[in-house]
Design a protein around this motif. Structure first.
Motif, PDB file in Angstrom:
ATOM      1  N   ASN A 103       0.844  -1.200   0.000  1.00  0.00           N
ATOM      2  CA  ASN A 103       0.000   0.000   0.000  1.00  0.00           C
ATOM      3  C   ASN A 103       0.876   1.247   0.000  1.00  0.00           C
ATOM      4  OD1 ASN A 103       0.802   0.452   2.761  1.00  0.00           O
ATOM      5  ND2 ASN A 103      -0.796  -0.959   3.429  1.00  0.00           N
TER       6      ASN A 103
ATOM      7  N   ARG B 111      -9.240   5.805 -15.541  1.00  0.00           N
ATOM      8  CA  ARG B 111      -9.190   5.635 -14.080  1.00  0.00           C
ATOM      9  C   ARG B 111      -8.111   6.517 -13.472  1.00  0.00           C
ATOM     10  NH1 ARG B 111      -8.486  -0.096 -10.725  1.00  0.00           N
ATOM     11  NH2 ARG B 111      -8.379   0.856  -8.641  1.00  0.00           N
ATOM     12  N   ASP B 112      -8.455   7.213 -12.388  1.00  0.00           N
ATOM     13  CA  ASP B 112      -7.469   7.983 -11.629  1.00  0.00           C
ATOM     14  C   ASP B 112      -6.658   7.027 -10.758  1.00  0.00           C
ATOM     15  OD1 ASP B 112      -8.180  10.551 -12.566  1.00  0.00           O
ATOM     16  OD2 ASP B 112      -9.878  10.634 -11.177  1.00  0.00           O
TER      17      ASP B 112
ATOM     18  N   ASP C  20      -4.568   2.631  -5.633  1.00  0.00           N
ATOM     19  CA  ASP C  20      -5.881   3.250  -5.704  1.00  0.00           C
ATOM     20  C   ASP C  20      -5.873   4.494  -4.814  1.00  0.00           C
ATOM     21  OD1 ASP C  20      -8.714   3.718  -4.582  1.00  0.00           O
ATOM     22  OD2 ASP C  20      -9.094   2.356  -6.253  1.00  0.00           O
ATOM     23  N   PRO C  21      -6.246   5.666  -5.356  1.00  0.00           N
ATOM     24  CA  PRO C  21      -6.177   6.892  -4.546  1.00  0.00           C
ATOM     25  C   PRO C  21      -7.164   6.916  -3.382  1.00  0.00           C
ATOM     26  CG  PRO C  21      -7.110   7.358  -6.711  1.00  0.00           C
ATOM     27  CD  PRO C  21      -6.631   5.945  -6.750  1.00  0.00           C
ATOM     28  N   GLU C  22      -8.227   6.100  -3.455  1.00  0.00           N
ATOM     29  CA  GLU C  22      -9.216   6.063  -2.381  1.00  0.00           C
ATOM     30  C   GLU C  22      -8.771   5.151  -1.243  1.00  0.00           C
ATOM     31  OE1 GLU C  22     -12.060   7.846  -2.214  1.00  0.00           O
ATOM     32  OE2 GLU C  22     -11.561   8.857  -4.094  1.00  0.00           O
ATOM     33  N   THR C  23      -8.467   3.890  -1.574  1.00  0.00           N
ATOM     34  CA  THR C  23      -8.127   2.913  -0.539  1.00  0.00           C
ATOM     35  C   THR C  23      -6.643   2.922  -0.184  1.00  0.00           C
ATOM     36  OG1 THR C  23      -7.659   1.146  -2.123  1.00  0.00           O
ATOM     37  CG2 THR C  23      -9.959   1.418  -1.419  1.00  0.00           C
ATOM     38  N   GLU C  24      -5.812   3.483  -1.074  1.00  0.00           N
ATOM     39  CA  GLU C  24      -4.349   3.511  -0.960  1.00  0.00           C
ATOM     40  C   GLU C  24      -3.729   2.107  -1.077  1.00  0.00           C
ATOM     41  OE1 GLU C  24      -2.881   5.769   2.331  1.00  0.00           O
ATOM     42  OE2 GLU C  24      -3.846   7.629   1.624  1.00  0.00           O
TER      43      GLU C  24
END
Length: 369
Positions: free
Chosen positions: A227, A280-281, A361-365
């Motif tokens: 992560n 996708r970002d 993933d920028p949300e969950t890292e």
């Protein structure tokens, strides 16, 4: 079953849980390093192994025997502390001998062990001195010598080098690693220094917020971080992490990144990873050594791509020069050869090895590729 088994171990103080369900199995002869920032739970876990802290739930077993309710003195462990914990009024010989005397070992056997560990640690000439007459490195050797005479099942080291200056820390790291190779002992070692963790360990447990974020070999943790926390914490300089978007480059998925002047650049993913994720970002992670000058790039890689970008800053570091540019709204550090002629303000071609890139993933890292 390992030599040391930590099974679903937790620690709470009242309603506050400082160590969450932790599972680690340590094989005999392993060198496990617990690493993380202050307050992450690493010292708490070490103290639970030592018996200095109770286990709230779960279990800790050594050689198949549960340590729940077993006093520290009955666990056959030896601990080396940050503060050395030497008796100032005793000589080095007395400090090393003290624990053996408490366990009723005969004097001839004590002397034999003292001479053996003194020779191993190269402190024979210090045996008649007192701690106040020793340097920090010498005191740490004495503390290690006292632990070695115990012949324990497990050695526990609690940030033993943090009080030493930078050069002495490097020297002592080498000595501890040599000692482990020579004796094959099982060691659990706590540090906040990720370089110490990478150089000493056979496996690393990266901790944060009372959780083990990743458990693996130094190479696994460094090359394949689980992560964004692990990616940013392990390595010096740390991994570059910056926003990008999945786009297409000649029909293949690529990372689209924004440069300082508002231009965009495309970096094709190696091996077609991120296919089907157009638009996708993402957060792109690339280590400094994978961002370099053209001649310093990995000649065995088929995924080195050039981006011309403005140099923000250069930092000569002897064998390397660190070069900072701007991508995705962040400062990005590359590791260049020392003799590369580059100055702040230059437009310069950066060679980026996308075989070494990882995606989060920028949300969950969490890592996604």
């Amino acid at each position: 079953m390992g030599f040391l088994d930590i099974k679903q171990a937790t620690k709470s103080y009242g309603a506050v849980k400082v160590l969450h369900e932790t599972d680690i199995s340590v094989e005999e002869g392993e060198f496990l390093v617990l690493v993380g920032p202050s307050g992450c739970g690493k010292s708490t876990l070490l103290n639970m192994i030592a018996g200095l802290e109770d286990v709230t739930s779960g279990d800790i077993a050594i050689k198949g025997r549960s340590m729940l309710g077993v006093k520290p003195a009955d666990r056959n462990i030896a601990m080396v502390f940050q503060s050395y914990a030497l008796y100032p009024n005793m000589t080095v010989r007395g400090n090393i001998s003290f624990g053996m005397e408490m366990h009723g070992l005969a004097k001839p056997e004590r002397e034999k062990k003292i001479e053996a560990v003194a020779e191993l640690l190269q402190i024979t000439q210090l045996l008649d001195r007192k701690p106040g007459q020793l340097s920090g490195g010498q005191r740490q050797r004495v503390a290690m010598g006292r632990a070695l005479t115990r012949d324990p099942d497990v050695f526990l080291f609690d940030e033993p080098l943090s009080n030493l200056d930078a050069k002495l820390r490097v020297d002592m790291r080498t000595e501890i690693k040599k000692l482990h190779h020579k004796l094959g002992t099982t060691i659990v070692y706590v540090t906040h220094d990720q370089i110490e963790a990478l150089t000493l360990s056979t496996r690393i447990a990266v901790m944060y917020g009372g959780h083990v974020q990743q458990l693996g070999t130094p190479k696994e943790v460094y090359d394949n971080p689980a992560n964004m926390f692990v990616a940013g914490f392990m390595g010096s300089p740390s991994m570059n992490l910056f926003p990008a978007k999945v786009a297409q480059a000649n029909g293949a998925p690529a990372a689209e990144v924004t440069l300082r002047n508002g231009e965009t650049a495309l970096l094709p993913f190696a091996g077609g990873s991120m296919a089907g994720h157009d638009g996708r970002d993402i957060i792109l992670g690339i280590r400094p050594e994978a961002i370099t000058d053209r001649d310093g790039a990995d000649r065995n890689s088929n995924a080195v791509h050039m981006i011309e970008a403005t140099v923000e800053l250069t930092e000569p570091a002897g064998s390397d020069t660190f070069v900072v540019t701007h991508m995705g709204g962040r400062d990005i550090t590359g590791r260049f050869r020392a003799d590369v002629q580059v100055e702040a303000g230059d437009r310069f071609p950066f060679a980026i090895n996308m075989e070494k890139a990882v995606v989060f993933d920028p949300e969950t890292e969490a890592r996604v590729a």
